[in-house]
Design a protein around this motif. Sequence first.
Motif, mmCIF file in Angstrom:
data_model
loop_
_atom_site.group_PDB
_atom_site.id
_atom_site.type_symbol
_atom_site.label_atom_id
_atom_site.label_comp_id
_atom_site.label_asym_id
_atom_site.label_seq_id
_atom_site.Cartn_x
_atom_site.Cartn_y
_atom_site.Cartn_z
ATOM 1 N N PRO A 148 -5.404 9.300 1.326
ATOM 2 C CA PRO A 148 -4.942 7.904 1.355
ATOM 3 C C PRO A 148 -3.420 7.788 1.286
ATOM 4 C CG PRO A 148 -6.793 8.150 -0.157
ATOM 5 C CD PRO A 148 -6.372 9.532 0.233
ATOM 6 N N ILE A 149 -2.776 8.739 0.615
ATOM 7 C CA ILE A 149 -1.316 8.742 0.560
ATOM 8 C C ILE A 149 -0.741 8.953 1.956
ATOM 9 C CG2 ILE A 149 0.704 9.952 -0.379
ATOM 10 C CD1 ILE A 149 -1.038 10.660 -2.809
ATOM 11 N N VAL A 150 -1.384 9.809 2.745
ATOM 12 C CA VAL A 150 -0.949 10.046 4.129
ATOM 13 C C VAL A 150 -0.964 8.738 4.909
ATOM 14 C CG1 VAL A 150 -1.461 11.251 6.290
ATOM 15 C CG2 VAL A 150 -1.757 12.429 4.108
ATOM 16 N N ALA A 151 -2.051 7.966 4.768
ATOM 17 C CA ALA A 151 -2.177 6.703 5.508
ATOM 18 C C ALA A 151 -1.016 5.760 5.204
ATOM 19 C CB ALA A 151 -3.512 6.031 5.158
ATOM 20 N N ILE A 152 -0.636 5.665 3.940
ATOM 21 C CA ILE A 152 0.458 4.763 3.565
ATOM 22 C C ILE A 152 1.794 5.272 4.084
ATOM 23 C CG2 ILE A 152 1.663 3.705 1.619
ATOM 24 C CD1 ILE A 152 -0.954 4.058 0.006
ATOM 25 N N LEU A 153 2.042 6.565 3.903
ATOM 26 C CA LEU A 153 3.343 7.124 4.273
ATOM 27 C C LEU A 153 3.568 7.145 5.780
ATOM 28 C CD1 LEU A 153 3.600 10.060 1.706
ATOM 29 C CD2 LEU A 153 4.784 7.865 1.655
ATOM 30 N N LEU A 154 2.508 7.144 6.572
ATOM 31 C CA LEU A 154 2.672 7.099 8.024
ATOM 32 C C LEU A 154 3.289 5.771 8.479
ATOM 33 C CD1 LEU A 154 -0.588 8.868 9.226
ATOM 34 C CD2 LEU A 154 1.761 9.644 9.634
ATOM 35 N N VAL A 155 3.050 4.703 7.734
ATOM 36 C CA VAL A 155 3.692 3.425 8.056
ATOM 37 C C VAL A 155 5.205 3.547 7.898
ATOM 38 C CG1 VAL A 155 3.821 0.980 7.491
ATOM 39 C CG2 VAL A 155 1.625 2.173 7.325
ATOM 40 N N ALA A 156 5.634 4.288 6.874
ATOM 41 C CA ALA A 156 7.066 4.522 6.681
ATOM 42 C C ALA A 156 7.661 5.283 7.859
ATOM 43 C CB ALA A 156 7.293 5.288 5.374
ATOM 44 N N GLN A 157 6.885 6.194 8.455
ATOM 45 C CA GLN A 157 7.396 6.947 9.603
ATOM 46 C C GLN A 157 7.585 6.043 10.820
ATOM 47 O OE1 GLN A 157 8.468 9.894 8.879
ATOM 48 N NE2 GLN A 157 7.550 9.593 6.859
ATOM 49 N N THR A 158 6.745 5.024 10.957
ATOM 50 C CA THR A 158 6.948 4.048 12.029
ATOM 51 C C THR A 158 8.267 3.315 11.837
ATOM 52 O OG1 THR A 158 4.582 3.723 12.432
ATOM 53 C CG2 THR A 158 6.054 1.930 13.070
ATOM 54 N N MET A 159 8.555 2.909 10.598
ATOM 55 C CA MET A 159 9.829 2.243 10.310
ATOM 56 C C MET A 159 11.006 3.167 10.640
ATOM 57 S SD MET A 159 9.046 -0.765 9.215
ATOM 58 C CE MET A 159 7.703 -0.673 10.404
#
Length: 476
Positions: A332-343
Amino acid sequence: MPLPPPPIARMTASLRRSALVYVTFGFLQRGLSLLLLPFVTRVMTPGDYGAVSVVVAGGSLFGVVFGSALESAVFRWSVRSNKLSNSVLQLAAFYLYLVLPIVALATACVLVALDTEILSISSLIWSLEILACGLMPAVSFLALPMIRAVHDLKRFVLVSSVSIFSLISTKILLVLIFPLGLPGWVLSDFLAAVISFVVSAFLVNIPAGGDARRGIRKLLGFSLPLVPHRVAFWALSSLSRPAMAVVLPLSQVGLFSLGLNFAGVASLILVEINRALLPQYSKETFPAPTKDTRRIARIQIAAALSVPILVGAGVAFASPLLISSDFIEALPIVAILLVAQTMYGLYLIPANYTVQSAGHTKTNWYPSVAGAVFIFLTILLFGDDVGTMGVSFFTIAGYLVMASGATIITKRISLDIAWRRLGLPHVFIGLLPISGILCAWALCSPNTEFRIALGVSSFVVALLALWSAKGILHEE
């Protein structure tokens, strides 16, 4: 007799071929530790992996502070053949191949003499990692950028291959075959750095001639303002782990670090795509975008939106092979942090126009510093209360601050950029949120079979979205 392809077609084909080579080798060079994760998580506990992540993240600060700011200067002046360019490149080479390794050796000697612990890790371990981080900037921030700027693919492949082989062979030997844990990991970093440093020194061609006095003024004036920017970037990607080690157990740091590393696959791909396109941004004129940077900027936007989803879907699908049961809480941490990579991917576009196209570096560090300070302070103040999930959301907010700030700066320094011309096809914009929802659902699902099915579905929808946007690759 068929007519030869027009120059723009030849250039586009060459650009795609070069970008593919750069992205592939750049990913392998920077992402080898990620590729070894399925094996590493089976020979290390979350606590051991947390210690490794703290040392690697902390040690890399040395190279970031003392060397990384020169990379943009090397890219910019490698494509400008004149006496000033020669001077800038000569001074950068002198500093990175001689001065910085000496500074690293002196720092390592001090750490050995202290004989203490820093963040519960021996200073001897820190000293070896500092030595490695003092040698690699010459390869990463001078040799490879110079070679890439002139599109010398053969030499780039040779230097990268040596670095990749030395790193993977020593990791396999010292971490997997002989499970030496943290000491083996750090010793591997050092040996690979020595080999890469020596090989690159023989293969990089430093131009002769130029005015040293004028060159040092230009190099310092361009690079020094980028130091806080680069440090902030280190903080955005790495400071969270040492900061978490202050307020949370190393086992929690290990879980967050694994999630950050998997999400970092998206970052690596986006960075390598960006690096491959920097020479085009360096040649850009205003008003922008011209037809060339319009194409590459739209490609970057599409990549920023789709690559994190593709990576997340891949992690969900392959999770039984990638991680042991001890690390399943990291998904689940991966799912959240991938949004940061989009930014982060979206941030790169206005930053390129500001630094590479306009040559403006004085305020470019404001957004990255603001984002890094936000993440650092929220971890120290609230990290022990919110845990790894809360820190992950703080990370998204920090990257959002950075992306917004970079766009604001282009307006504050009055860059003439028509952002509306960078829009993407409606079908792409419609399909991608569906894929993103499926990806997040997959990574948060506790059921393995359901996670795999959702991951495959997300991947397929994301590919369909990219197929709908394929026209931007060929536009003129």
